[in-house]
Design an enzyme around this catalytic site. Structure first.
Site, PDB file in Angstrom:
ATOM      1  N   THR A   1      -4.037  -5.034   0.759  1.00 49.86           N
ATOM      2  CA  THR A   1      -3.333  -3.767   0.971  1.00 49.86           C
ATOM      3  C   THR A   1      -4.139  -2.831   1.860  1.00 49.86           C
ATOM      4  O   THR A   1      -3.565  -1.996   2.569  1.00 49.86           O
ATOM      5  CB  THR A   1      -3.016  -3.082  -0.371  1.00 49.86           C
ATOM      6  OG1 THR A   1      -4.233  -2.718  -1.027  1.00 49.86           O
ATOM      7  CG2 THR A   1      -2.198  -3.996  -1.268  1.00 49.86           C
TER       8      THR A   1
ATOM      9  N   GLN B   1      30.869  17.348  -8.397  1.00 50.77           N
ATOM     10  CA  GLN B   1      31.348  16.002  -8.071  1.00 50.77           C
ATOM     11  C   GLN B   1      32.249  16.034  -6.839  1.00 50.77           C
ATOM     12  O   GLN B   1      32.133  15.189  -5.942  1.00 50.77           O
ATOM     13  CB  GLN B   1      32.126  15.410  -9.268  1.00 50.77           C
ATOM     14  CG  GLN B   1      31.262  15.064 -10.461  1.00 50.77           C
ATOM     15  CD  GLN B   1      31.122  16.202 -11.447  1.00 50.77           C
ATOM     16  OE1 GLN B   1      31.218  17.368 -11.077  1.00 50.77           O
ATOM     17  NE2 GLN B   1      30.887  15.866 -12.707  1.00 50.77           N
TER      18      GLN B   1
ATOM     19  N   LYS C   1       0.853  -1.190   0.000  1.00 54.69           N
ATOM     20  CA  LYS C   1       0.000   0.000   0.000  1.00 54.69           C
ATOM     21  C   LYS C   1       0.888   1.239   0.000  1.00 54.69           C
ATOM     22  O   LYS C   1       1.718   1.412   0.905  1.00 54.69           O
ATOM     23  CB  LYS C   1      -0.907   0.014   1.234  1.00 54.69           C
ATOM     24  CG  LYS C   1      -2.114   0.928   1.098  1.00 54.69           C
ATOM     25  CD  LYS C   1      -3.129   0.355   0.123  1.00 54.69           C
ATOM     26  CE  LYS C   1      -4.492   1.026   0.268  1.00 54.69           C
ATOM     27  NZ  LYS C   1      -5.483   0.441  -0.659  1.00 54.69           N
TER      28      LYS C   1
ATOM     29  N   HIS D   1      21.266  25.158 -12.628  1.00 53.98           N
ATOM     30  CA  HIS D   1      22.091  26.159 -13.279  1.00 53.98           C
ATOM     31  C   HIS D   1      21.517  27.566 -13.117  1.00 53.98           C
ATOM     32  O   HIS D   1      20.306  27.788 -13.237  1.00 53.98           O
ATOM     33  CB  HIS D   1      22.211  25.842 -14.769  1.00 53.98           C
ATOM     34  CG  HIS D   1      22.790  24.493 -15.040  1.00 53.98           C
ATOM     35  ND1 HIS D   1      24.089  24.158 -14.707  1.00 53.98           N
ATOM     36  CD2 HIS D   1      22.257  23.385 -15.619  1.00 53.98           C
ATOM     37  CE1 HIS D   1      24.324  22.912 -15.066  1.00 53.98           C
ATOM     38  NE2 HIS D   1      23.232  22.419 -15.612  1.00 53.98           N
TER      39      HIS D   1
END
Length: 286
Positions: A57, A222, A12, A250
């Site tokens: 569920t 990075q 669920k 950006h």
């Protein structure tokens, strides 16, 4: 042709549970979105439609809400572990359970200089996340807890460079030694051991992420992620590894030279471009 059912699970998704704590005149709030997923002996449900071993569920949803009352007094991690263990320990066909929790934070409204006891304003868009996975029964059972931060939007106006990159015939990007660095960090981490306090551990991770981003002079996003990962592992020794995903949001200096104006744009006005964006990912492990 012969086919094989190689994997399956069901559950669920996105049960939105709001828990109000009324134990004192000053109320508290916990706002969770909970997703459950069950693994086990459910092949017949897929192959023949036999539902005899399937816990609906809807039942999973109800259980998540009731456990918010019964096991809502501890941390979010405590709640997730209790819920996942219930499904595996108490429902015979279920051999494994995963519980994913997204936490929406609220901060108290301040009225006349004082925090209001019963009113909050939603923080955001950042979320804390928790993932609990329980596999197996009895002595063979394993419990894994992971944490996370989702959509941590952060920006600094200087202290970032990007130059000396590889170029070819299609390269148009200009080099820069002073740029805006902005992103929305998604981070997930796994624990090799249980920390003394889940909430303290989360706060330490977040502080390491934000502090490193702010203070590191970045030559590339990075590099920033690598240093963030190391700072997190230093801050919380129980964390085994951390994975980071960071879109490069950006910001391009807006060109005033095209207009009939004597205004100079000295690194003050930018066009925030939401797409396309660079997507930087890294996992740092002890």
């Amino acid at each position: 042709m012969t086919y094989t059912l190689t994997s399956h699970q069901y559950g669920k998704a996105e049960n939105h549970i709001v828990r109000i704590y009324r134990d004192s005149p000053r109320h508290e709030i916990r706002d969770l979105t909970v997703t459950t997923a069950m693994r086990g002996a459910f092949e017949d449900a897929y192959l023949t439609g036999d539902q005899s071993k399937v816990l609906p569920t809807d039942t999973q949803k109800n259980t998540a809400f009731v456990y918010a009352k019964q096991h809502g007094g501890g941390t979010v991690e405590d709640y997730g572990v209790a819920l996942a263990k219930h499904f595996v320990d108490d429902v015979e066909p279920i051999h494994g359970a995963r519980v994913d929790v997204v936490v929406d934070d609220w901060e108290r409204v301040v009225v006349d200089g004082e925090e209001h006891d019963h009113t909050w304003v939603r923080r955001g868009p950042e979320n804390r996340t928790v993932t609990v996975t329980v596999d197996g029964k009895g002595e063979e059972q394993t419990v894994h807890v992971g944490g996370g931060i989702r959509n941590l939007v952060i920006l600094k106006s200087t202290g970032s460079e990007f130059h000396d990159f590889l170029t070819d015939g299609f390269t148009t990007l200009e080099e820069t030694k002073d740029r805006i660095l902005a992103t929305a960090i998604d981070a997930t981490w796994g624990f090799a051991a249980t920390p003394p306090d889940w909430d303290v551990a989360y706060a330490a991770v977040r502080a390491a992420v934000v502090g490193t981003f702010a203070t590191l002079h970045s030559l590339a996003l990075q590099q920033t992620l690598w240093h963030i990962g190391g700072a997190v592992l230093d801050a919380v020794p129980e964390i085994e590894s951390i994975s980071l995903v960071a879109p490069n949001k950006h910001h391009f200096l807006y060109d005033f030279s095209r207009y009939d104006t004597d205004q100079e744009n000295a690194g003050e006005v930018f066009h925030a471009d939401d797409r396309p964006y660079g997507l930087i990912e890294a996992t740092v492990t002890r």
